[in-house]
Motif scaffolding. Structure first.
Motif, PDB file in Angstrom:
ATOM      1  N   GLU A 126       0.824  -1.208   0.000  1.00  0.00           N
ATOM      2  CA  GLU A 126       0.000   0.000   0.000  1.00  0.00           C
ATOM      3  C   GLU A 126       0.865   1.268   0.000  1.00  0.00           C
ATOM      4  OE1 GLU A 126      -3.680   1.847  -0.267  1.00  0.00           O
ATOM      5  OE2 GLU A 126      -3.295  -0.307  -0.205  1.00  0.00           O
ATOM      6  N   SER A 127       1.963   1.227   0.718  1.00  0.00           N
ATOM      7  CA  SER A 127       2.800   2.418   0.850  1.00  0.00           C
ATOM      8  C   SER A 127       3.564   2.754  -0.419  1.00  0.00           C
ATOM      9  CB  SER A 127       3.802   2.236   2.004  1.00  0.00           C
ATOM     10  OG  SER A 127       4.783   1.270   1.666  1.00  0.00           O
ATOM     11  N   ASN A 145       0.593   7.134  -3.235  1.00  0.00           N
ATOM     12  CA  ASN A 145       0.911   7.225  -1.811  1.00  0.00           C
ATOM     13  C   ASN A 145       2.378   7.560  -1.558  1.00  0.00           C
ATOM     14  OD1 ASN A 145      -1.694   6.582  -0.971  1.00  0.00           O
ATOM     15  ND2 ASN A 145      -1.289   4.372  -1.014  1.00  0.00           N
TER      16      ASN A 145
END
Length: 252
Positions: free
Chosen positions: A242-243, A248
């Motif tokens: 996700e990061s 992001n």
């Protein structure tokens, strides 16, 4: 053999173009298929029922999405008609192109406004222009030979009319899908120099790589720096996927 690269895009062309009150990320996804059948889009979208902005290809009707037309494609039909006429000017072609330009001027004025503001202004200004254009199309259809370029342009707009005016129903929508047209241009240019995409596996790999690079660019990232950061994180025992998604990541 002839095959196809489908492209799906969300968000805007750059972080600066992102509207402040939406969390829609800038994504560019390439999806390779040996076919252009509408089933390719059906399978990829997997029941998606939101808006899908497309050209006039009938295959998209097989999806469950709410289709939105593209005024760039509509305008191109009239531009082609003007070119085909050469030195013979046509008042109808000029009227159509000028009227479409009025719709685009409104979009320029509301570009940096919120979706609610864009919706309000479109309802106040664009809808009136669209009603005028529709009336002109209906009248002109009876006056222009159907197999001429102008006749084809008029018929295209009439066939697509419900979709062409749909962008006025939601402030998040665009007047055209040039977002996708611009995103696929690097791929179109690159294919002229390819020597390695000789198999379906190679084409699928190209789709993945182009998706990563073009999405990074859409989010204001330098592709090389982002890929290095991505590889470093993915080499960890438990990488945080996700990061490292492009929208992001903050890299200097």
């Amino acid at each position: 053999s002839k095959s196809y690269m489908w492209l799906y895009a969300t968000g805007a062309d750059s972080p600066e173009g992102k509207l402040t009150d939406t969390d829609i990320p800038h994504i560019v996804l390439f999806d390779y298929h040996a076919s252009r059948a509408g089933q390719c889009a059906v399978d990829y979208l997997d029941g998606y029922q939101g808006y899908l902005q497309v050209d006039g290809y009938a295959g998209y009707h097989k999806t469950q999405a709410t289709l939105v037309g593209c005024w760039a494609h509509a305008r191109r039909k009239f531009t082609d008609a003007k070119t085909a006429m050469g030195k013979h000017k046509s008042g109808k072609v000029e009227w159509a192109l000028n009227h479409i330009q009025k719709l685009y001027r409104i979009e320029i004025q509301i570009k940096n406004k919120t979706p609610d503001e864009r919706l309000k202004i479109r309802q106040e200004k664009s809808l009136l222009l669209l009603k005028q254009f529709e009336a002109w199309l209906i009248k002109s259809e009876q006056e222009v030979l159907p197999k001429t370029k102008l006749g084809e342009a008029i018929q295209y707009c009439l066939n697509q009319w419900v979709k062409l005016q749909r962008y006025t129903l939601d402030g998040h929508l665009s007047i055209d899908n040039n977002r996708a047209e611009r995103a696929i241009k690097p791929f179109v240019i690159g294919r002229k120099a390819w020597l390695f995409s000789q198999t379906a596996n190679g084409a699928h790999a190209s789709a993945v790589l182009y998706s990563i690079i073009e999405t990074a660019k859409a989010n204001g990232l330098t592709p090389f720096v982002y890929v290095m950061h991505l590889l470093e994180e993915l080499s960890q025992p438990e990488p945080d996927i996700e990061s490292v998604l492009p929208w992001n990541v903050k890299l200097g």
